[in-house]
Design an enzyme around this catalytic site. Structure first.
Site, mmCIF file in Angstrom:
data_model
loop_
_atom_site.group_PDB
_atom_site.id
_atom_site.type_symbol
_atom_site.label_atom_id
_atom_site.label_comp_id
_atom_site.label_asym_id
_atom_site.label_seq_id
_atom_site.Cartn_x
_atom_site.Cartn_y
_atom_site.Cartn_z
ATOM 1 N N CYS A 137 5.363 18.809 5.283
ATOM 2 C CA CYS A 137 4.366 18.863 6.345
ATOM 3 C C CYS A 137 4.754 17.941 7.503
ATOM 4 C CB CYS A 137 3.025 18.436 5.783
ATOM 5 S SG CYS A 137 1.839 17.937 7.027
ATOM 6 N N TRP A 180 -1.985 21.670 -1.738
ATOM 7 C CA TRP A 180 -1.003 20.710 -2.238
ATOM 8 C C TRP A 180 -1.267 20.328 -3.681
ATOM 9 C CZ3 TRP A 180 2.867 20.435 0.925
ATOM 10 C CH2 TRP A 180 2.678 20.489 2.306
ATOM 11 N N THR A 233 -6.476 17.615 3.079
ATOM 12 C CA THR A 233 -5.255 17.546 3.877
ATOM 13 C C THR A 233 -4.382 16.330 3.559
ATOM 14 O OG1 THR A 233 -6.435 16.326 5.598
ATOM 15 C CG2 THR A 233 -6.437 18.720 5.773
ATOM 16 N N GLU A 249 -6.219 11.024 8.809
ATOM 17 C CA GLU A 249 -5.809 11.530 10.129
ATOM 18 C C GLU A 249 -4.448 10.936 10.473
ATOM 19 O OE1 GLU A 249 -5.195 11.054 13.528
ATOM 20 O OE2 GLU A 249 -5.271 13.229 13.574
ATOM 21 N N SER A 250 -3.491 11.781 10.726
ATOM 22 C CA SER A 250 -2.112 11.312 10.879
ATOM 23 C C SER A 250 -1.936 10.281 11.995
ATOM 24 C CB SER A 250 -1.172 12.496 11.113
ATOM 25 O OG SER A 250 -1.503 13.200 12.292
ATOM 26 N N TYR A 297 2.342 26.948 15.869
ATOM 27 C CA TYR A 297 1.382 27.638 15.004
ATOM 28 C C TYR A 297 0.602 28.691 15.776
ATOM 29 C CZ TYR A 297 2.519 23.851 11.853
ATOM 30 O OH TYR A 297 3.205 22.963 11.058
#
Length: 428
Positions: A137, A180, A233, A249-250, A297
């Site tokens: 990812c 996942w 996520t 949150e990335s 995407y």
């Protein structure tokens, strides 16, 4: 016809495999990557005189698609909650439903911070936190790169999930969610969720069982934390002391890794988001995120030619803008590597081997763009970055997780982009 019949007979699943073929072709339950979140946003956005409407923050990684996909219209401008990869079918959530979720106090959004302030719930401590991530990812990959660059491996433990999505609730055959799961080095090879393709290894390099709870899936961790949003996520920062999610949150996570744990870092002086450059970094992120990171995407999950044409035009224009910038400077914001480079690199790394094919972004190629190829080589060779780059897992995830897009999970061989990054004798 004879060839088709031959192929059909060769690929026909056994009776046992046929029984597994319960995953609907419109991805009834995939919601675990930035992918599906992107779809979520894209599917629900409405166009008003060419101006994109605001989309609720939170779309990010894979997500369930229980409804009939709507055409992709515009791309999300905001960064999604967990910017992972997008799942293969546009998850559709009615705009009204999204607003209701947004205002519902019972919905938990995992956006806490690591803080050194007195009395902070999550103070920086060595050995207390665990990062769940994926080499496949792009959003989780950002977190792995920053953690490696800062030298935090001894302070924050890591578990890398298996790259291929599987059903996440083995106890309920009616639960169609896929997402996942953890690797099992001693497990058995398996096929995709339609009982086809593969067989795939039970674990790739670095895929291990969950060391904290021995959970089967990332979903189990969210449910253990009483999550109410249901996105499941990555990346996911977990507090082993309080047994709760800190943040998923990335962007939040990479900034905390950059500055909150400096007293435990091997490279504390490296600052990927320095105060004097934050405005420049934010300005780059503002257009790279929607027009490049998420744009792949929008191209790949477009359901009308018009939507695809609009998305590929936007992406191509942004790609050329990046190319023009990198012809005159070493990194995207200047002479020093920053957070913006980490975010850009993960998309460019996947561009030729995945996006160009799977997401139909074939108007450009990094291998054929000298400035971008040299840039990728430059970032790749920064100590700590190469160890996080696993093209086999990246390709396995995209080509084998989404049965509605690639039913037999055939993985294209590609042109060995990783080999290009390792070549010597290039000009920076």
């Amino acid at each position: 016809e004879e060839v088709k019949e031959e192929i059909s007979n060769e690929a026909a699943p056994t009776e046992d495999e046929s029984e597994k073929e319960e995953v609907s072709e419109d991805l009834e339950g995939a919601k675990d990557d930035g992918e599906s979140d992107v779809k979520d946003e894209v599917a629900t956005e409405e166009k008003d005189d060419g101006v994109e409407n605001d989309v609720s923050e939170a779309v990010a990684e894979s997500d369930e698609a229980d409804e009939t996909p709507k055409p992709v219209d515009e791309a999300p401008e905001e960064e999604s909650n967990n910017d992972e990869e997008a799942a293969p079918v546009l998850a559709t959530v009615d705009s009204a439903d999204k607003e209701e979720k947004k205002s519902d106090d019972s919905v938990i959004e995992w956006r806490d911070r690591i803080s050194s302030e007195e009395g902070a719930k999550f103070p920086p401590e060595s050995g207390r936190y665990h990062l769940y991530a994926s080499y496949a990812c792009p959003w989780a990959h950002q977190a792995l790169i920053v953690l490696s660059l800062k030298g935090l491996e001894d302070a924050i433990s890591i578990t890398v999930a298996h790259p291929i999505w599987r059903k996440t609730n083995l106890d309920n055959p009616d639960d169609k969610h896929v997402g996942w799961v953890f690797g099992n080095p001693e497990g058995e090879p398996f096929r995709n969720t339609a009982g086809l393709g593969g067989p795939f290894p039970p674990a790739y390099h670095g895929n291990e069982a969950d060391p904290v709870f021995n959970a089967y899936s990332i979903r189990e961790l969210y449910e253990r934390a009483n999550d109410t949003l249901g996105k499941y996520t990555l990346p996911l920062l977990w507090d082993k002391k309080l047994n709760i999610i800190v943040n998923n949150e990335s962007t939040d996570i990479i900034r905390m890794l950059n500055s909150a744990f400096n007293k435990f870092a091997k490279n504390p002086d490296l600052d990927l988001y320095p105060t004097d450059m934050q405005k420049d970094i934010d300005k780059v992120n503002e257009w790279v995120h929607p027009a490049l990171n998420n744009a792949v995407y929008k191209c790949g999950f477009a359901t009308t030619q018009e939507a695809y044409d609009r998305a590929i035009d936007e992406l191509t224009e942004s790609y050329d803008k990046v190319d023009a910038i990198l012809k005159s400077q070493k990194y995207i914001t200047g002479d020093n590597v920053t957070e913006a480079d980490v975010r850009l690199f993960v998309t460019l790394l996947r561009f030729d081997e995945v996006s160009s094919i799977y997401m139909k972004t074939n108007t450009r190629s990094v291998a054929n763009t000298p400035a971008l190829l040299n840039y990728c080589r430059e970032v790749y060779r920064i100590p700590g970055v190469a160890d996080t780059c696993h093209m086999d897992q990246i390709k396995a995830h995209y080509y084998c997780s989404h049965v509605e897009l690639n039913r037999y999970s055939i993985i294209p061989r590609g042109s060995d982009f990783m080999g290009l990054l390792k070549e010597d004798g290039y000009e920076c």
